[in-house]
Motif scaffolding. Structure first.
Motif, mmCIF file in Angstrom:
data_model
loop_
_atom_site.group_PDB
_atom_site.id
_atom_site.type_symbol
_atom_site.label_atom_id
_atom_site.label_comp_id
_atom_site.label_asym_id
_atom_site.label_seq_id
_atom_site.Cartn_x
_atom_site.Cartn_y
_atom_site.Cartn_z
ATOM 1 N N TRP A 221 9.638 -22.665 -21.763
ATOM 2 C CA TRP A 221 10.396 -23.082 -20.588
ATOM 3 C C TRP A 221 11.057 -21.881 -19.919
ATOM 4 C CZ3 TRP A 221 10.603 -26.742 -17.225
ATOM 5 C CH2 TRP A 221 11.718 -26.894 -16.409
ATOM 6 N N GLU A 222 11.603 -20.986 -20.750
ATOM 7 C CA GLU A 222 12.238 -19.780 -20.222
ATOM 8 C C GLU A 222 11.223 -18.909 -19.490
ATOM 9 O OE1 GLU A 222 14.491 -15.747 -21.876
ATOM 10 O OE2 GLU A 222 14.341 -17.521 -23.153
ATOM 11 N N VAL A 223 10.027 -18.801 -20.067
ATOM 12 C CA VAL A 223 8.967 -18.002 -19.443
ATOM 13 C C VAL A 223 8.563 -18.610 -18.100
ATOM 14 C CG1 VAL A 223 6.541 -17.331 -19.640
ATOM 15 C CG2 VAL A 223 8.068 -17.056 -21.594
ATOM 16 N N LEU A 224 8.407 -19.942 -18.068
ATOM 17 C CA LEU A 224 8.000 -20.611 -16.839
ATOM 18 C C LEU A 224 9.069 -20.467 -15.751
ATOM 19 C CD1 LEU A 224 6.100 -22.410 -15.225
ATOM 20 C CD2 LEU A 224 7.152 -24.405 -16.326
ATOM 21 N N VAL A 225 10.327 -20.680 -16.122
ATOM 22 C CA VAL A 225 11.421 -20.554 -15.156
ATOM 23 C C VAL A 225 11.503 -19.124 -14.634
ATOM 24 C CG1 VAL A 225 13.931 -20.620 -14.882
ATOM 25 C CG2 VAL A 225 12.754 -22.477 -16.086
ATOM 26 N N PHE A 227 9.109 -17.016 -14.440
ATOM 27 C CA PHE A 227 7.945 -16.802 -13.575
ATOM 28 C C PHE A 227 8.219 -17.337 -12.172
ATOM 29 C CE2 PHE A 227 3.797 -18.234 -11.883
ATOM 30 C CZ PHE A 227 3.093 -17.046 -11.936
ATOM 31 N N LEU A 228 8.763 -18.550 -12.100
ATOM 32 C CA LEU A 228 8.990 -19.189 -10.798
ATOM 33 C C LEU A 228 10.176 -18.601 -10.052
ATOM 34 C CD1 LEU A 228 8.301 -22.919 -11.737
ATOM 35 C CD2 LEU A 228 6.772 -21.312 -10.575
ATOM 36 N N LYS A 229 11.022 -17.822 -10.754
ATOM 37 C CA LYS A 229 12.163 -17.183 -10.104
ATOM 38 C C LYS A 229 11.841 -15.788 -9.577
ATOM 39 C CE LYS A 229 16.085 -19.513 -12.320
ATOM 40 N NZ LYS A 229 17.280 -19.325 -13.202
ATOM 41 N N LYS A 230 10.612 -15.327 -9.807
ATOM 42 C CA LYS A 230 10.244 -14.008 -9.299
ATOM 43 C C LYS A 230 10.378 -13.981 -7.776
ATOM 44 C CE LYS A 230 6.847 -12.674 -12.842
ATOM 45 N NZ LYS A 230 7.271 -11.308 -13.119
ATOM 46 N N PRO A 231 10.933 -12.918 -7.214
ATOM 47 C CA PRO A 231 11.030 -12.812 -5.756
ATOM 48 C C PRO A 231 9.641 -12.891 -5.107
ATOM 49 C CG PRO A 231 12.378 -11.142 -6.814
ATOM 50 C CD PRO A 231 11.554 -11.766 -7.899
ATOM 51 N N GLY A 232 9.502 -13.798 -4.170
ATOM 52 C CA GLY A 232 8.228 -13.934 -3.460
ATOM 53 C C GLY A 232 7.124 -14.591 -4.247
ATOM 54 N N ILE A 233 7.451 -15.343 -5.317
ATOM 55 C CA ILE A 233 6.417 -15.869 -6.201
ATOM 56 C C ILE A 233 5.487 -16.844 -5.487
ATOM 57 C CG2 ILE A 233 7.915 -17.715 -7.040
ATOM 58 C CD1 ILE A 233 5.098 -15.856 -8.947
ATOM 59 N N TRP A 234 6.019 -17.666 -4.565
ATOM 60 C CA TRP A 234 5.149 -18.637 -3.907
ATOM 61 C C TRP A 234 4.160 -17.952 -2.971
ATOM 62 C CZ3 TRP A 234 4.880 -22.854 -6.406
ATOM 63 C CH2 TRP A 234 5.996 -23.338 -7.098
ATOM 64 N N GLY A 235 4.578 -16.848 -2.390
ATOM 65 C CA GLY A 235 3.636 -16.062 -1.609
ATOM 66 C C GLY A 235 2.563 -15.447 -2.490
ATOM 67 N N MET A 236 2.965 -14.986 -3.688
ATOM 68 C CA MET A 236 1.999 -14.436 -4.632
ATOM 69 C C MET A 236 0.995 -15.489 -5.073
ATOM 70 S SD MET A 236 4.470 -12.194 -7.118
ATOM 71 C CE MET A 236 5.668 -11.015 -6.478
ATOM 72 N N ILE A 237 1.485 -16.698 -5.347
ATOM 73 C CA ILE A 237 0.599 -17.785 -5.763
ATOM 74 C C ILE A 237 -0.393 -18.116 -4.642
ATOM 75 C CG2 ILE A 237 0.540 -20.260 -6.281
ATOM 76 C CD1 ILE A 237 3.129 -19.860 -7.871
ATOM 77 N N ALA A 238 0.115 -18.188 -3.417
ATOM 78 C CA ALA A 238 -0.765 -18.453 -2.273
ATOM 79 C C ALA A 238 -1.815 -17.351 -2.131
ATOM 80 C CB ALA A 238 0.061 -18.572 -0.991
ATOM 81 N N VAL A 360 2.300 -9.401 -10.101
ATOM 82 C CA VAL A 360 2.767 -10.732 -10.492
ATOM 83 C C VAL A 360 3.357 -10.742 -11.897
ATOM 84 C CG1 VAL A 360 2.094 -13.139 -10.807
ATOM 85 C CG2 VAL A 360 1.041 -11.786 -8.993
ATOM 86 N N SER A 361 2.739 -10.040 -12.841
ATOM 87 C CA SER A 361 3.137 -10.185 -14.247
ATOM 88 C C SER A 361 4.231 -9.222 -14.685
ATOM 89 C CB SER A 361 1.911 -10.001 -15.149
ATOM 90 O OG SER A 361 1.405 -8.679 -15.058
ATOM 91 N N TYR A 370 1.072 -12.955 -16.903
ATOM 92 C CA TYR A 370 -0.312 -12.694 -16.510
ATOM 93 C C TYR A 370 -1.184 -13.906 -16.833
ATOM 94 C CZ TYR A 370 -4.851 -10.483 -15.960
ATOM 95 O OH TYR A 370 -6.128 -10.201 -15.553
ATOM 96 N N ALA A 371 -0.896 -14.550 -17.964
ATOM 97 C CA ALA A 371 -1.640 -15.759 -18.314
ATOM 98 C C ALA A 371 -1.407 -16.860 -17.281
ATOM 99 C CB ALA A 371 -1.231 -16.247 -19.702
ATOM 100 N N PHE A 372 -0.154 -17.014 -16.815
ATOM 101 C CA PHE A 372 0.123 -17.980 -15.750
ATOM 102 C C PHE A 372 -0.667 -17.625 -14.490
ATOM 103 C CE2 PHE A 372 4.168 -19.038 -18.031
ATOM 104 C CZ PHE A 372 3.949 -20.402 -18.119
ATOM 105 N N ALA A 373 -0.694 -16.341 -14.164
ATOM 106 C CA ALA A 373 -1.396 -15.903 -12.963
ATOM 107 C C ALA A 373 -2.890 -16.197 -13.044
ATOM 108 C CB ALA A 373 -1.162 -14.411 -12.728
ATOM 109 N N THR A 374 -3.492 -15.968 -14.207
ATOM 110 C CA THR A 374 -4.926 -16.261 -14.354
ATOM 111 C C THR A 374 -5.186 -17.761 -14.294
ATOM 112 O OG1 THR A 374 -4.759 -16.216 -16.782
ATOM 113 C CG2 THR A 374 -5.374 -14.160 -15.667
ATOM 114 N N GLY A 375 -4.213 -18.574 -14.764
ATOM 115 C CA GLY A 375 -4.350 -20.015 -14.614
ATOM 116 C C GLY A 375 -4.344 -20.422 -13.149
ATOM 117 N N VAL A 376 -3.456 -19.800 -12.367
ATOM 118 C CA VAL A 376 -3.425 -20.056 -10.920
ATOM 119 C C VAL A 376 -4.733 -19.610 -10.280
ATOM 120 C CG1 VAL A 376 -2.292 -19.427 -8.753
ATOM 121 C CG2 VAL A 376 -0.914 -19.896 -10.786
ATOM 122 N N MET A 377 -5.257 -18.463 -10.727
ATOM 123 C CA MET A 377 -6.521 -17.962 -10.201
ATOM 124 C C MET A 377 -7.646 -18.965 -10.457
ATOM 125 S SD MET A 377 -8.656 -14.524 -11.314
ATOM 126 C CE MET A 377 -9.032 -15.196 -12.939
#
Length: 444
Positions: A221-225, A227-238, A360-361, A370-377
């Protein structure tokens, strides 16, 4: 080959393990995503069942970040890499046994699900070992080798094993033919695992104080939170999702266009011809493009190289637009044209790998992020793959490949308005220049 670290210890050169490590990552992925579907097709399984079940199995790669923190309980990343290579090899080899059972389809799906779980988990520890062992500069230099040998699993499967399966089907029967193919894949994976016992660097995981399921869950949960608190994360995901918009559609519809009858707008190639095109010149072009893209980015820097990498990945899709209009029959011309497309694909894909690794990572949970990022990929690939068939049916091949080119525009625009390269201070020290493992090892 060995290299000397700053403290004088001898370490093996990354060239001795990066290519084989990522081939071991790519081969089981394409065995599940590509080869299994072709096997089911030869065995007479309806297309809707093939698509439904192989897609469901493929979600293992989308959701793999959810169990990534639990892998930190293992003593080292090397141990986990070798373990899951052995497990993946054994499960893929068991397809040969599953095919001989009365409920062979259900048995194959079950075994493939085990193989997918093993392969997707291997992805996490494989990438974690790569990140923890190499500096940003080394990551860029070897990213081409990484991408090339991951995707070599696809082209060896499509260009070599599928052709062999077609030959064996005519001589020993369909089930026996595919049993041989999956025994070969399983044997390759087990052999790679044995080699990696010797070649891989030893990267130990950091100590975990709370080894309970509740404690690891809190870490997740801490890792996920985080990750989502990274500055500009939604732009990175897009950016990650849009990066693959054109590629996902071309890689899905392109081979079908090659097989489609000429009177229906395709090139009318046989299965053997498609395998020969992708497995010979196409493979060489992709490998050269991937390696060249890595060194190009290492020389220019990710920030300055990104725009060119996106162009390299998408402009060669003009090849399919040209082929859909001219409908050539000369296999040499078709092979040359597709080689251009595959070179660009390999060259440009490096940009996405390094963006996830170096932008991202970055942070406390580098490997897990990085694992979250590859899942998004993977999610991005699946989303555009899902809609590509409907779009092609609505537009026809000619307009579809024009649409693919248009699909690249959003990520090009987005790349001009967000940070796509690492900060200078984020660069990691060379292997051996720090007394303790880098932050990348903090959570798998």
């Amino acid at each position: 080959m060995t290299e000397l670290s700053k403290n004088g210890k001898s370490v093996r050169s990354p060239i001795t393990w990066v290519p084989t490590l990522y081939f071991a990552q790519g081969l089981p992925f394409y065995a599940v995503a590509l080869v299994a579907g072709l096997m089911f097709k030869s065995l007479g399984v309806p297309n809707d069942q093939i698509a439904r079940w192989t897609a469901m199995i493929g979600f293992a790669w989308v959701f793999k970040p959810l169990w990534s923190p639990f892998l930190e309980l293992a003593p080292s990343k090397k141990t986990m890499v070798v373990l899951f290579q052995f497990l993946g090899g054994l499960s893929l080899g068991m397809i040969a046994l599953a095919l001989q059972t009365p409920l062979w389809f259900a048995a194959c799906i079950a075994v493939l699900a085990v193989a997918a779980l093993a392969a997707s988990t291997h992805d996490i520890v494989c990438d974690g070992l790569y990140i923890a062992s190499l500096s940003n500069k080394q990551q860029a230099a070897y990213a081409g080798w990484q991408g090339a040998f991951f995707n070599a699993g696809k082209f060896i499967s499509l260009g070599g094993l599928v052709i062999l399966a077609g030959y064996l089907e005519k001589n020993i029967g369909v089930k026996s033919a595919w049993s041989v193919i999956f025994l070969i894949i399983g044997a390759i994976m087990v052999s790679l695992a044995a080699y990696h016992i010797w070649s891989l660097p030893q990267v130990r995981n950091t100590a975990v104080k709370d080894k309970s399921i509740a404690g690891i869950s809190r870490t997740l949960w801490e890792v996920l939170v985080d990750f989502l608190k990274k500055p500009g994360i939604w732009g990175m995901i897009a950016f990650i999702i849009l990066f693959r918009a054109g590629e996902a559609q071309v890689q899905t519809i392109g081979p079908l266009f090659l097989r489609e009858a000429r009177e229906l707008g395709g090139l009318g190639l046989s299965t053997v011809e498609v395998g020969a095109v992708y497995g010979t010149a196409g493979t060489v072009a992709f490998l050269l493009g991937s390696i060249g893209g890595g060194y190009f980015t290492s020389w220019l820097g990710l920030k300055r190289a990104m725009f060119f990498l996106i162009l390299a990945m998408n402009l060669p899709n003009l090849v399919f637009y040209y082929l859909s209009h001219s409908l050539p029959s000369d296999l040499t011309l078709i092979t040359a044209a597709l080689s251009v497309e595959m070179f660009g694909y390999g060259f440009g894909f490096v940009g996405l790998i390094l963006f996830m690794m170096q932008v991202v990572s970055v942070g406390k949970y580098q490997t897990a992020h990085y694992a979250f990022a590859t899942g998004v990929m993977q999610l991005g690939f699946v989303l555009f793959k899902m809609i590509s068939g409907d779009i092609q049916m609505a537009l026809g091949y000619k307009n579809f490949f024009l649409w693919v080119l248009v699909s690249a525009i959003p990520v090009l625009v987005l790349s001009r308005f967000m940070r796509v390269g690492p900060k200078e201070s984020a660069d990691k020290p060379e292997l051996g220049k720090s007394e303790s493992p880098p932050a990348a090892a903090s959570a798998n």
